[in-house]
Write an enzyme that holds these catalytic residues in place. Structure first.
Site, mmCIF file in Angstrom:
data_model
loop_
_atom_site.group_PDB
_atom_site.id
_atom_site.type_symbol
_atom_site.label_atom_id
_atom_site.label_comp_id
_atom_site.label_asym_id
_atom_site.label_seq_id
_atom_site.Cartn_x
_atom_site.Cartn_y
_atom_site.Cartn_z
ATOM 1 C CB SER A 124 -2.329 -0.021 13.783
ATOM 2 O OG SER A 124 -2.512 -1.356 14.193
ATOM 3 C CB SER A 125 0.779 -1.413 9.617
ATOM 4 O OG SER A 125 1.627 -1.126 10.702
ATOM 5 C CB ALA B 118 -1.291 4.134 1.028
ATOM 6 C CE LYS C 184 6.402 5.905 11.128
ATOM 7 N NZ LYS C 184 6.125 4.559 11.157
ATOM 8 C CG ASN D 84 5.202 2.611 14.461
ATOM 9 O OD1 ASN D 84 6.158 3.042 13.831
ATOM 10 N ND2 ASN D 84 3.969 2.740 13.998
ATOM 11 N N GLY E 34 4.176 1.638 -0.377
ATOM 12 C CA GLY E 34 5.147 1.657 -1.472
ATOM 13 C C GLY E 34 4.484 2.029 -2.793
ATOM 14 C CB SER F 210 -0.956 -0.027 1.194
ATOM 15 O OG SER F 210 -0.262 -0.352 2.379
ATOM 16 C CD GLU G 77 6.453 -3.824 9.803
ATOM 17 O OE1 GLU G 77 7.448 -3.630 9.104
ATOM 18 O OE2 GLU G 77 5.553 -2.979 9.946
ATOM 19 C CG ASN H 238 -4.532 3.702 14.710
ATOM 20 O OD1 ASN H 238 -4.551 2.478 14.860
ATOM 21 N ND2 ASN H 238 -3.797 4.292 13.793
HETATM 22 O O1 KPL Z 1 2.545 3.763 11.505
HETATM 23 C C1 KPL Z 1 1.443 3.403 11.883
HETATM 24 C C2 KPL Z 1 1.085 1.999 11.603
HETATM 25 O O2 KPL Z 1 -0.080 1.650 11.639
HETATM 26 O O3 KPL Z 1 2.014 1.224 11.338
HETATM 27 C C3 KPL Z 1 0.549 4.333 12.668
HETATM 28 C C4 KPL Z 1 1.270 5.656 12.816
HETATM 29 C C5 KPL Z 1 0.260 3.764 14.021
HETATM 30 C C6 KPL Z 1 -0.726 4.665 11.943
HETATM 31 O O4 KPL Z 1 -1.644 3.628 11.907
#
Ligand code: KPL
Length: 296
Positions: free
Chosen positions: A246-247, A121, A177, A181, A12, A10, A259, A195
């Protein structure tokens, strides 16, 4: 500039699509998305709608002026090995988590830059990426300080209309960051909430505790990140991305590996003092990962 975006999921795909308005872009990702982009182009919808025609393939090209690495952190080593045979002018990581740049530096001869990206994205289907939120790319030397390659890459991004800051304090920004996360991703993945659920109540307390622990570990490692700064950044991201999944939540819901090792797990690995919140979050997500659907 010839830019290879390696990890055209997404984010990228969105970055590659934005850059393709000005540069010669090659997207490197998986089929059927790559096959569709190769045949019909990439369609960007949402915040801005446009269509571009980057090259698209499933393996890295032989050469590029810049490789933008956007793969999941657990795929960095494999991608670094592939890029080692590629003639590159520079490489920029815009990945989540810590340790990605070190892995790339170990494999590559070219300058490796650190980056963060707050654009939103979502892959809407093969050949289409939804642009869900305007953000910013921040990039610079991974060890901090001035960097000529970072200036050059920053200028190329700005030429393509990508909101970009070239920063001399990337270590602090990467830790900031990481704190966000560490605060948001595992909690939202485990509780299966957006979130915004971390804006108040027990979720907000948990997120603040994880962010404070991460800031403390940053300071142990000589990076100037105050607890209050980590907590206020987390609150701001929770507010700005309240409706987002969130991812890590997306990974869990898709049955994919997360991750966690590069986020909360990294905090646990490098901490010199106890980090019980990060440790509990890491253990819970790893417990889920042991029974997950997709073993990739
Ligand atoms: O980077 C993010 C992720 O979901 O990996 C945040 C900043 C938490 C946004 O969803």
């Amino acid at each position: 500039m010839h830019i290879a975006v390696v990890g055209a999921g997404s984010l990228g795909s969105l970055l590659g699509g934005l850059l393709a308005r000005e540069h010669d872009v090659t997207l490197v990702g998986r089929d059927p998305h790559m096959a569709r982009v190769a045949s019909d182009g990439l369609s960007v919808t949402g915040v801005e709608g446009f269509r571009v025609s980057p090259s698209a393939r499933t393996t890295v090209p032989d050469a590029a002026d810049l490789a933008v690495v956007a793969v999941k952190s657990h795929d960095t080593a494999a991608v670094a090995a592939q890029l080692a045979d590629c003639d590159l002018g520079a490489c920029l990581s815009v990945q989540n988590g810590m340790g990605n740049e070190d892995t790339l530096v170990d494999a590559l001869d070219c300058p490796v830059l650190a980056g963060t990206c707050s654009y939103g994205a979502r892959l809407a289907g093969p050949g289409t990426v939804a642009f869900t939120g305007r953000g910013e790319v921040v990039l610079g030397a991974r060890e901090g300080g001035a960097s000529e390659p970072a200036q050059r890459v920053g200028a190329a991004f700005v030429d393509a209309g990508v909101e970009t800051t070239v920063a001399a304090d990337m270590p602090r920004r990467l830790w900031a960051k990481l704190a966000v996360n560490a605060a948001v991703n595992a909690a939202t993945a485990l509780a299966r909430v957006e979130n915004g659920a971390l804006a108040e109540g027990p979720g907000a307390e948990l997120a603040a505790d994880a962010a404070r622990e991460t800031a403390r570990v940053a300071r142990e490692r000589g990076v100037d990140l105050a607890d209050e700064r980590a907590v206020s950044l987390t609150r701001q991201v929770v507010r700005d991305t309240a409706a987002n999944r969130s991812s890590m939540r997306q990974d869990v819901e898709a049955g994919r590996r997360t991750e966690i090792d590069a986020i909360n797990g990294y905090v646990v690995r490098v901490a010199e003092t106890p980090v019980p919140v990060n440790e509990t979050l890491t253990r819970l997500v790893r417990t889920w990962e042991r029974g997950r659907v997709d073993s990739g």
